[in-house]
Design a protein around this motif. Structure first.
Motif, PDB file in Angstrom:
ATOM      1  N   VAL A 206       9.434   7.100  11.391  1.00  0.00           N
ATOM      2  CA  VAL A 206      10.138   6.575  12.011  1.00  0.00           C
ATOM      3  C   VAL A 206      11.668   5.725  11.723  1.00  0.00           C
ATOM      4  CG1 VAL A 206       8.090   6.285  13.699  1.00  0.00           C
ATOM      5  CG2 VAL A 206       9.222   4.310  11.846  1.00  0.00           C
ATOM      6  N   LYS A 207      12.094   5.630  10.471  1.00  0.00           N
ATOM      7  CA  LYS A 207      12.700   4.778  10.090  1.00  0.00           C
ATOM      8  C   LYS A 207      14.430   5.998   9.780  1.00  0.00           C
ATOM      9  CE  LYS A 207      12.852   2.930   5.900  1.00  0.00           C
ATOM     10  NZ  LYS A 207      12.193   2.281   4.399  1.00  0.00           N
ATOM     11  N   PRO A 208      14.339   7.317   9.825  1.00  0.00           N
ATOM     12  CA  PRO A 208      15.594   7.783   9.978  1.00  0.00           C
ATOM     13  C   PRO A 208      15.847   7.877  11.538  1.00  0.00           C
ATOM     14  CG  PRO A 208      14.375   8.661   9.811  1.00  0.00           C
ATOM     15  CD  PRO A 208      13.265   7.981   8.979  1.00  0.00           C
ATOM     16  N   CYS A 209      14.881   7.935  11.939  1.00  0.00           N
ATOM     17  CA  CYS A 209      14.806   8.055  14.151  1.00  0.00           C
ATOM     18  C   CYS A 209      15.813   6.634  14.432  1.00  0.00           C
ATOM     19  CB  CYS A 209      13.798   8.481  13.368  1.00  0.00           C
ATOM     20  SG  CYS A 209      12.977   9.843  13.916  1.00  0.00           S
ATOM     21  N   ARG A 251      12.415   4.169  26.723  1.00  0.00           N
ATOM     22  CA  ARG A 251      12.724   5.330  26.400  1.00  0.00           C
ATOM     23  C   ARG A 251      12.985   5.001  24.947  1.00  0.00           C
ATOM     24  NH1 ARG A 251      19.556   5.176  28.405  1.00  0.00           N
ATOM     25  NH2 ARG A 251      19.348   3.659  26.819  1.00  0.00           N
ATOM     26  N   SER A 252      13.580   4.629  23.853  1.00  0.00           N
ATOM     27  CA  SER A 252      13.498   4.846  23.035  1.00  0.00           C
ATOM     28  C   SER A 252      12.609   5.517  21.267  1.00  0.00           C
ATOM     29  CB  SER A 252      14.258   3.520  22.448  1.00  0.00           C
ATOM     30  OG  SER A 252      15.641   2.861  22.713  1.00  0.00           O
ATOM     31  N   ILE A 256      12.629   8.271  19.049  1.00  0.00           N
ATOM     32  CA  ILE A 256      11.531   8.595  18.728  1.00  0.00           C
ATOM     33  C   ILE A 256       9.954   9.367  18.021  1.00  0.00           C
ATOM     34  CG2 ILE A 256      10.636   7.423  16.405  1.00  0.00           C
ATOM     35  CD1 ILE A 256      12.070   4.640  17.628  1.00  0.00           C
ATOM     36  N   ARG A 257       9.505   9.491  19.318  1.00  0.00           N
ATOM     37  CA  ARG A 257       8.352  10.801  19.207  1.00  0.00           C
ATOM     38  C   ARG A 257       8.611  11.817  18.770  1.00  0.00           C
ATOM     39  NH1 ARG A 257       6.234   8.880  23.201  1.00  0.00           N
ATOM     40  NH2 ARG A 257       4.399   6.891  22.160  1.00  0.00           N
TER      41      ARG A 257
END
Length: 273
Positions: A206-209, A251-252, A256-257
């Protein structure tokens, strides 16, 4: 040949004279009467089948299981034997029963399944090692080169056969290791799953997202999941409504998912030229 001569050639008491019954069996049609006679013949020759099974009792298999396998071979022998071909039943039945026992060891008795060729190499290597040890009169194991020369095999095949020798029986993970005096078992030497590995993988995924999100949404997720603040506390700090904070978080996370789930497809996608 007279009955007296035939009896003189018998080495065991488990070879009954059933020639007449086999003649009757060959002349009978399928049906209950034939099945009853075949069963009678199997019972008569069962002691011989059990005797053959006992030859293999020192190979680590349960004797009752071996006797059942031998009995199965006997049933096949009785069913297939044709007295009109002139041979006696015993010389016909023995290879059939022994073949069934060998097939059992080849296909069913191994704890770790290995190809038939490797099983044959194992048997040849094992027999050669025993022959060399007996000839030399010593407990010292022969070298790979010595086994290869004696058996007419390549050293590579000898090594393959030696590896397969330990595949016939598996070792329990609870078995105490050789030389251990404190109950230290094989299981104690094995690694265990690290629960936090999945957490590390999830964070790296998830870091780059997270870096692609707008700065305010990054800050809200940081306060919620890293500072463990409530939505009400975040709303008060940012001067917005709690409902708006809830929508931004949902929403965030949804964004990301979707990006994480699509990542493998993106890696496998063709590179534009």
């Amino acid at each position: 040949m007279s009955a007296t001569c035939a009896g003189a050639r018998r080495r065991h008491d488990d070879t009954p004279d059933t020639a007449a019954d086999f003649e009757r069996l060959a002349a009978m049609s399928e049906g209950p009467e034939r099945e009853a006679l075949a069963e009678k013949l199997v019972e008569a020759w069962l002691p011989m089948a059990h005797r053959l099974a006992r030859r293999y009792r020192n190979r680590g298999e349960n004797l009752e299981d071996l006797e059942q396998v031998a009995a199965l071979g006997l049933v096949k022998a009785v069913d297939r034997y044709d007295p009109q071909r002139g041979g006696a039943f015993q010389p016909y039945a023995i290879p059939t029963i022994v073949g069934e026992l060998k097939r059992y060891f080849r296909d069913c008795a191994w704890d770790v399944h290995v190809p038939r060729r490797v099983q044959e190499l194992r048997n040849k290597v094992r027999a050669t090692i025993q022959e060399l040890a007996t000839a030399e009169g010593t407990d010292r194991s022969p070298t790979v080169a010595q086994v290869a020369e004696a058996a007419g095999m390549s050293e590579e095949d000898v090594l393959t056969g030696m590896e397969a020798i330990d595949s016939f029986r598996s070792l329990s993970l609870d078995a105490e290791l050789a030389g251990a005096d404190d109950g230290y078992s094989l299981a104690d030497t094995l690694g265990r799953p690290e629960a936090r590995y999945e957490t590390v993988i999830a964070r790296e995924s998830v870091k780059p997202c997270l870096h692609r999100l707008p700065e305010r949404e990054q800050h809200i997720l940081y306060l919620r999941f890293f500072r463990d603040m409530t939505q009400a506390g975040i709303a008060e700090e940012l001067g917005i409504s709690q409902m708006h904070v809830s929508r931004l978080i949902s929403r965030s996370c949804h964004k990301i998912r979707k990006q994480v789930e699509a990542e493998p497809q993106r890696e496998n996608a063709p590179v534009p030229v």
